[in-house]
Design an enzyme around this catalytic site. Structure first.
Site, PDB file in Angstrom:
ATOM      1  N   CYS A   1     -38.959  -5.167 -22.468  1.00 24.49           N
ATOM      2  CA  CYS A   1     -39.817  -4.070 -22.930  1.00 24.49           C
ATOM      3  C   CYS A   1     -39.033  -2.807 -22.653  1.00 24.49           C
ATOM      4  O   CYS A   1     -38.911  -2.402 -21.500  1.00 24.49           O
ATOM      5  CB  CYS A   1     -41.157  -4.045 -22.194  1.00 24.49           C
ATOM      6  SG  CYS A   1     -42.112  -2.557 -22.575  1.00 24.49           S
TER       7      CYS A   1
ATOM      8  N   CYS B   1     -41.457   0.307 -21.304  1.00 18.34           N
ATOM      9  CA  CYS B   1     -42.055   0.303 -19.961  1.00 18.34           C
ATOM     10  C   CYS B   1     -41.841  -1.062 -19.325  1.00 18.34           C
ATOM     11  O   CYS B   1     -40.709  -1.416 -19.004  1.00 18.34           O
ATOM     12  CB  CYS B   1     -43.528   0.696 -20.009  1.00 18.34           C
ATOM     13  SG  CYS B   1     -44.488  -0.141 -21.293  1.00 18.34           S
ATOM     14  N   SER B   2     -42.902  -1.863 -19.150  1.00 16.14           N
ATOM     15  CA  SER B   2     -42.711  -3.170 -18.524  1.00 16.14           C
ATOM     16  C   SER B   2     -43.731  -4.166 -19.076  1.00 16.14           C
ATOM     17  O   SER B   2     -44.250  -4.991 -18.339  1.00 16.14           O
ATOM     18  CB  SER B   2     -42.834  -3.060 -17.010  1.00 16.14           C
ATOM     19  OG  SER B   2     -44.090  -2.507 -16.669  1.00 16.14           O
ATOM     20  N   CYS B   3     -44.030  -4.098 -20.381  1.00 15.60           N
ATOM     21  CA  CYS B   3     -44.980  -5.023 -20.991  1.00 15.60           C
ATOM     22  C   CYS B   3     -44.472  -6.450 -20.799  1.00 15.60           C
ATOM     23  O   CYS B   3     -43.284  -6.730 -20.976  1.00 15.60           O
ATOM     24  CB  CYS B   3     -45.134  -4.713 -22.480  1.00 15.60           C
ATOM     25  SG  CYS B   3     -45.896  -3.111 -22.756  1.00 15.60           S
TER      26      CYS B   3
END
Lengths: 103, 203
Positions: free
Chosen positions: B108, B111-113
């Site tokens: 991702c 961000c940090s999906c």
């Protein structure tokens, strides 16, 4: 109703296989279209469905009307001028319809 | 004798940062208004840390053992998991399969999906700027740092999990696992293989 990864997307502008260009726009605000893919040409890999517009959700609005979300496949050599991998390496991203134009 | 030397401070010591204060205040408000309890919050954290990380390995082991299920998983990840009794909550799952010609890896960049209801919390490296910035433009070099060297003829497909969908890699079942139970198979299907930075190995 069985849960699904996808939602219906009637009246959409593009279909699987269509060639599309991501708009080379740089508007301010919260965007889900990464800078590295803007202006690049790819092909629709699948239609994910209709989703609330994250550019509105980010500021506390309801995200209506929903936008069609596509999975778009790009050749890595199209995305990075200096790409050193194989010619058939690719990268896929999710892009909302309002960021796409026919290519 | 005076005790005047300094001990190293624990990392979580010191004043809370602005976001910790906001998050704490929000939780207290929600508790006070009766929307949720501290026990419910603790239970959710426990699920993400202890139960959810097991789910991905079990689903993929089942897909390896049951080809029709594997096909349904690839067609609609969320629907196949639901049919198998696994509620992925808000995660809209797309499963992508490795083949002798194509290797998949997930990131991702924004961000940090991450498919948290399937794999638990994302590892620190997944959230690092180094991984997010580099795996999209030099995937082979990054995979090599994870000890993964793919044959020359294999194409790499990077999946940027940048909006509403979540991704899991269906690795190839390694040779030498014929006749294994799903439980045995699940043990070699590690989190990193499901993100696509490693391959399952028969030790």
């Amino acid at each position: 109703m069985t849960p699904s990864a996808y939602t219906p997307a009637p009246g959409r502008r593009f279909g699987v296989g269509d060639r599309v260009r991501v708009k080379a726009a740089h508007p301010p605000g919260h965007r889900r279209t990464p800078a590295y893919i803007r202006g690049k040409v790819g092909a629709i890999e699948r239609v994910c469905g209709m989703f609330p517009n994250p550019e509105e959700l980010a500021y506390g609005f309801d995200g209506e009307p929903k936008h069609v979300l596509y999975r778009v496949r790009f050749s890595q050599t199209e995305v990075w001028a200096q790409y050193e991998g194989k010619a058939d390496d690719c990268i896929e991203l999710e892009v909302y319809e309002h960021w796409l134009e026919p290519a | 004798m005076s005790h005047d030397h300094r001990h190293p401070r624990d990392q979580d010591e010191g004043p809370p940062c602005e976001h910790e204060i906001m998050s704490r205040a929000m939780q207290e408000l929600l508790e006070e208004k009766g929307f949720l309890s501290a026990e419910e919050v603790r239970r959710r954290m426990e699920l993400f840390e202890q139960e959810y990380p097991q789910r991905g390995s079990r689903v993929i082991a089942h897909a390896w053992a049951d080809p029709p299920f594997r096909k349904r998983l690839l067609e609609d990840g969320k629907a196949a998991c639901a049919e198998w009794g696994l509620d992925l909550e808000a995660d809209r799952l797309i499963a992508v399969e490795n083949t002798p010609q194509v290797h998949n890896v997930v990131v991702c960049t924004l961000c940090s999906c991450y498919p948290r209801a399937l794999l638990g919390m994302p590892p620190t490296w997944y959230k690092s700027e180094n991984y997010r910035r580099r795996v999209v433009r030099e995937p082979r070099a990054v995979l090599k740092e994870f000890g993964t060297v793919l044959p020359e003829n294999v194409a790499i497909r990077v999946h940027d999990s940048n909006a509403d969908m979540r991704y899991v890699v269906v690795p190839m079942r390694p040779a030498g696992t014929g006749g294994w139970s799903e439980e045995q198979l699940a043990k070699i299907i590690t989190r990193d293989a499901l993100v696509g930075v490693t391959l399952p190995k028969v030790s």
